[in-house]
Design a protein around this motif. Structure first.
Motif, PDB file in Angstrom:
ATOM      1  N   THR A 138       0.525  -1.277   0.024  1.00 20.11           N
ATOM      2  CA  THR A 138       0.037   0.050   0.109  1.00 20.11           C
ATOM      3  C   THR A 138       0.764   1.116   0.106  1.00 20.11           C
ATOM      4  N   ALA A 139       0.343   2.189  -0.088  1.00 20.71           N
ATOM      5  CA  ALA A 139       1.296   3.553   0.087  1.00 20.71           C
ATOM      6  C   ALA A 139       1.447   3.912   1.465  1.00 20.71           C
ATOM      7  N   GLN A 140       2.998   4.917   0.640  1.00 13.53           N
ATOM      8  CA  GLN A 140       4.073   5.886   1.202  1.00 13.53           C
ATOM      9  C   GLN A 140       3.046   6.831   2.961  1.00 13.53           C
ATOM     10  N   LEU A 141       3.079   6.907   3.527  1.00 13.19           N
ATOM     11  CA  LEU A 141       2.885   7.179   4.828  1.00 13.19           C
ATOM     12  C   LEU A 141       2.789   8.999   3.989  1.00 13.19           C
ATOM     13  N   GLY A 142       1.605   9.440   4.330  1.00 12.17           N
ATOM     14  CA  GLY A 142       0.848  10.456   3.173  1.00 12.17           C
ATOM     15  C   GLY A 142       1.057  11.278   2.213  1.00 12.17           C
ATOM     16  N   GLN A 143       1.114  10.120   1.269  1.00 11.57           N
ATOM     17  CA  GLN A 143       0.920   9.709  -0.386  1.00 11.57           C
ATOM     18  C   GLN A 143      -0.006   9.640  -0.292  1.00 11.57           C
ATOM     19  N   PHE A 163      -2.477   3.693   2.717  1.00 10.16           N
ATOM     20  CA  PHE A 163      -1.615   3.381   3.522  1.00 10.16           C
ATOM     21  C   PHE A 163      -2.559   3.240   5.177  1.00 10.16           C
ATOM     22  N   SER A 164      -2.146   1.852   4.443  1.00 17.21           N
ATOM     23  CA  SER A 164      -3.180   0.650   5.575  1.00 17.21           C
ATOM     24  C   SER A 164      -1.340  -0.064   6.516  1.00 17.21           C
ATOM     25  N   VAL A 165      -2.366  -0.133   8.230  1.00 19.82           N
ATOM     26  CA  VAL A 165      -1.717  -0.347   9.476  1.00 19.82           C
ATOM     27  C   VAL A 165      -2.794  -1.673   9.773  1.00 19.82           C
ATOM     28  N   ALA A 166      -1.640  -2.598   9.966  1.00 21.40           N
ATOM     29  CA  ALA A 166      -1.988  -3.842  11.052  1.00 21.40           C
ATOM     30  C   ALA A 166      -1.732  -3.743  12.119  1.00 21.40           C
ATOM     31  N   GLY A 167      -2.348  -4.146  13.391  1.00 15.40           N
ATOM     32  CA  GLY A 167      -1.868  -4.533  14.395  1.00 15.40           C
ATOM     33  C   GLY A 167      -2.707  -5.261  15.452  1.00 15.40           C
ATOM     34  N   HIS A 168      -2.072  -5.098  16.830  1.00 17.25           N
ATOM     35  CA  HIS A 168      -2.350  -7.368  17.549  1.00 17.25           C
ATOM     36  C   HIS A 168      -3.429  -5.718  17.865  1.00 17.25           C
ATOM     37  N   ARG A 169      -4.655  -6.735  18.080  1.00 21.17           N
ATOM     38  CA  ARG A 169      -5.264  -6.367  18.911  1.00 21.17           C
ATOM     39  C   ARG A 169      -5.438  -6.479  20.872  1.00 21.17           C
ATOM     40  N   ARG A 170      -4.960  -8.330  20.787  1.00 23.53           N
ATOM     41  CA  ARG A 170      -4.498  -8.312  21.856  1.00 23.53           C
ATOM     42  C   ARG A 170      -2.749  -9.605  21.810  1.00 23.53           C
ATOM     43  N   THR A 171      -2.658  -9.141  23.005  1.00 22.28           N
ATOM     44  CA  THR A 171      -1.206 -10.247  23.427  1.00 22.28           C
ATOM     45  C   THR A 171       0.144  -8.873  22.378  1.00 22.28           C
ATOM     46  N   LEU A 231      -5.949   6.320   5.012  1.00 18.95           N
ATOM     47  CA  LEU A 231      -5.569   5.241   6.432  1.00 18.95           C
ATOM     48  C   LEU A 231      -6.353   4.754   6.080  1.00 18.95           C
ATOM     49  N   THR A 232      -5.590   3.142   6.841  1.00 16.90           N
ATOM     50  CA  THR A 232      -6.699   1.791   6.459  1.00 16.90           C
ATOM     51  C   THR A 232      -5.951   1.627   8.708  1.00 16.90           C
ATOM     52  N   LEU A 233      -6.808   1.191   9.266  1.00 22.33           N
ATOM     53  CA  LEU A 233      -6.133   0.066  10.228  1.00 22.33           C
ATOM     54  C   LEU A 233      -7.110  -1.036  10.088  1.00 22.33           C
ATOM     55  N   THR A 234      -5.618  -1.908  10.493  1.00 24.62           N
ATOM     56  CA  THR A 234      -6.744  -3.305  10.539  1.00 24.62           C
ATOM     57  C   THR A 234      -6.047  -3.977  11.882  1.00 24.62           C
ATOM     58  N   THR A 235      -7.340  -4.906  12.273  1.00 23.11           N
ATOM     59  CA  THR A 235      -7.033  -5.790  13.587  1.00 23.11           C
ATOM     60  C   THR A 235      -7.901  -6.580  13.914  1.00 23.11           C
ATOM     61  N   CYS A 236      -7.574  -7.578  14.656  1.00 16.59           N
ATOM     62  CA  CYS A 236      -8.115  -8.867  14.536  1.00 16.59           C
ATOM     63  C   CYS A 236      -9.541  -8.570  15.099  1.00 16.59           C
ATOM     64  N   GLU A 237     -10.539  -9.253  15.296  1.00 20.69           N
ATOM     65  CA  GLU A 237     -12.215  -9.350  15.571  1.00 20.69           C
ATOM     66  C   GLU A 237     -12.918 -11.067  15.604  1.00 20.69           C
ATOM     67  N   PRO A 238     -13.261 -11.619  16.482  1.00 19.47           N
ATOM     68  CA  PRO A 238     -13.380 -10.616  18.419  1.00 19.47           C
ATOM     69  C   PRO A 238     -12.108 -10.862  18.938  1.00 19.47           C
ATOM     70  N   GLU A 239     -11.864  -9.924  19.727  1.00 17.57           N
ATOM     71  CA  GLU A 239     -10.836  -9.707  20.264  1.00 17.57           C
ATOM     72  C   GLU A 239      -9.807 -10.727  20.538  1.00 17.57           C
ATOM     73  N   TRP A 240     -10.410 -12.279  20.840  1.00 16.23           N
ATOM     74  CA  TRP A 240      -9.350 -13.099  20.785  1.00 16.23           C
ATOM     75  C   TRP A 240      -9.424 -14.004  19.846  1.00 16.23           C
ATOM     76  N   GLY A 241     -10.265 -14.200  18.717  1.00  9.79           N
ATOM     77  CA  GLY A 241     -10.074 -14.553  17.772  1.00  9.79           C
ATOM     78  C   GLY A 241      -9.702 -14.125  16.502  1.00  9.79           C
ATOM     79  N   HIS A 242     -10.128 -14.991  14.987  1.00  5.40           N
ATOM     80  CA  HIS A 242      -9.872 -14.714  14.125  1.00  5.40           C
ATOM     81  C   HIS A 242     -10.667 -14.832  12.691  1.00  5.40           C
ATOM     82  N   SER A 243     -12.127 -14.888  13.136  1.00  7.05           N
ATOM     83  CA  SER A 243     -13.031 -15.311  12.245  1.00  7.05           C
ATOM     84  C   SER A 243     -13.442 -13.847  11.284  1.00  7.05           C
ATOM     85  N   HIS A 244     -12.899 -12.735  12.814  1.00  9.45           N
ATOM     86  CA  HIS A 244     -13.151 -11.896  11.135  1.00  9.45           C
ATOM     87  C   HIS A 244     -12.111 -10.324  11.705  1.00  9.45           C
TER      88      HIS A 244
END
Lengths: 263, 65
Positions: A148-153, A157-165, A226-239
């Protein structure tokens, strides 16, 4: 006698397995957080010492602009970027509210290049953003989708992060609301993105959410998103949970922290 | 199992207790350093991206597989 040995061995096995499970839970809930906090702090330290030494990515405006400028006439920013080396033209500015920052050089895989602040998560919340979304990279901070695009471009600009752990960086993700600020800095510029709507729940296979113009976001034309993605439900990975934002303002670091961080 | 280890440790009760503690700590270290980091990605908490490696996916599509 042999029954006695059998029962004893079985009991010892049960106790051992139970202890193992408790230890593993402690590792996942607690120890990954300790390790990730240490790793994220060292990534941020690494970035700040890089920036202090003056190797700030911004100066590359001339070279980046000229090399990218050659391709800008034909397609513009509307073309999806499949390859990380194909950057949106930085000077294509049709109907864009934000001023175009110079294109930074390509990010190095697994290396930090920016720090993200989200006031909604608390004013002490700041995390490094690293290039790539490999498992090991996400242990040390947030991961930028390399395609995906670079910051500010122009683009997404898409970023993923842990929701838990691993430090729970996106633990409060569902609290994000329209208008919330997502502030990033690459050492030379502050980028303030504004979230468009509350988190959107989708399936893991829904790769369209990180398209240059994500169809379901409500954005109707090319822009700096900008897009942020994380897992749903909190401890799962179905969504997955998604939020979209658009670039609202930029300012050089010399002018101090942006409005959203002064709270 | 534990009785067997206890019987095979040298020294008197105190030394055996000390050695046991060292053994337990050693096992915990090995678990936290090597076993758990290997096992943890098998759990779902790592799946935070929408593409599971989009480069690979698109690469496969591009190769018309």
């Amino acid at each position: 006698m042999s029954v006695r040995v059998l029962v004893r061995t079985f009991s010892e096995l049960c106790v051992t397995v139970g202890t193992l499970i408790v230890l593993f839970v402690a590792y996942v809930l607690f120890w990954t957080g300790v390790k990730a906090d240490g790793a994220m702090d060292s990534q941020i330290d690494q970035l700040q010492s890089q920036w202090a030494q003056g190797s700030v990515p911004a100066g590359g405006g001339a070279s980046g602009g000229s090399s990218d400028g050659s391709s800008s006439g034909s397609s513009g920013g509307a073309q999806p970027e499949d390859r990380p080396d194909q950057k949106p033209p930085p000077e294509a500015d049709q109907g864009d509210s934000a001023e175009a920052p110079p294109a930074p050089p390509a990010y190095q895989d697994g290396k930090p290049f920016a720090v993200m602040y989200i006031p909604r998560f608390g004013f002490t919340w700041n995390k490094p953003v690293l290039e790539g979304t490999k498992t090991d990279t996400l242990k040390k901070g947030l991961g930028h989708y390399a395609s995906t695009a670079q910051l500010g471009q122009r683009g997404n600009f898409s970023v993923a992060g842990h929701r838990r752990t691993y430090g729970d960086p996106f633990k409060d993700f569902p609290k994000l609301r329209a208008g919330d600020a997502v502030v990033l800095t690459d050492g030379s510029t502050w980028f303030t993105y504004r979230i468009a709507d509350k988190p959107y729940k989708t399936l893991p296979s829904d790769v369209e959410v990180i398209d240059p113009v994500p169809r379901k976001s409500g954005f109707d034309g090319p822009g700096r998103y900008l897009t942020l993605t994380t897992c749903e439900p909190e401890w799962g990975h179905s969504h997955r949970l998604i939020v979209w934002a658009h670039l609202d303002a930029t300012q050089p670091v010399e002018e101090g922290k942006p409005e959203a961080l002064r709270g | 199992m534990y009785g067997w280890i206890w019987r095979h440790l040298p020294g008197n009760t105190w030394i055996r207790a000390l050695l046991s503690a060292v053994l337990v700590l050693g096992v915990i270290y090995l678990l936290f350093q090597y076993v758990f980091p290997w096992a943890e990605p098998l759990l779902p908490f790592n799946d935070v991206t929408v593409d599971e490696g989009m480069g690979a996916v698109r690469g496969v599509t591009g190769a018309a597989l």
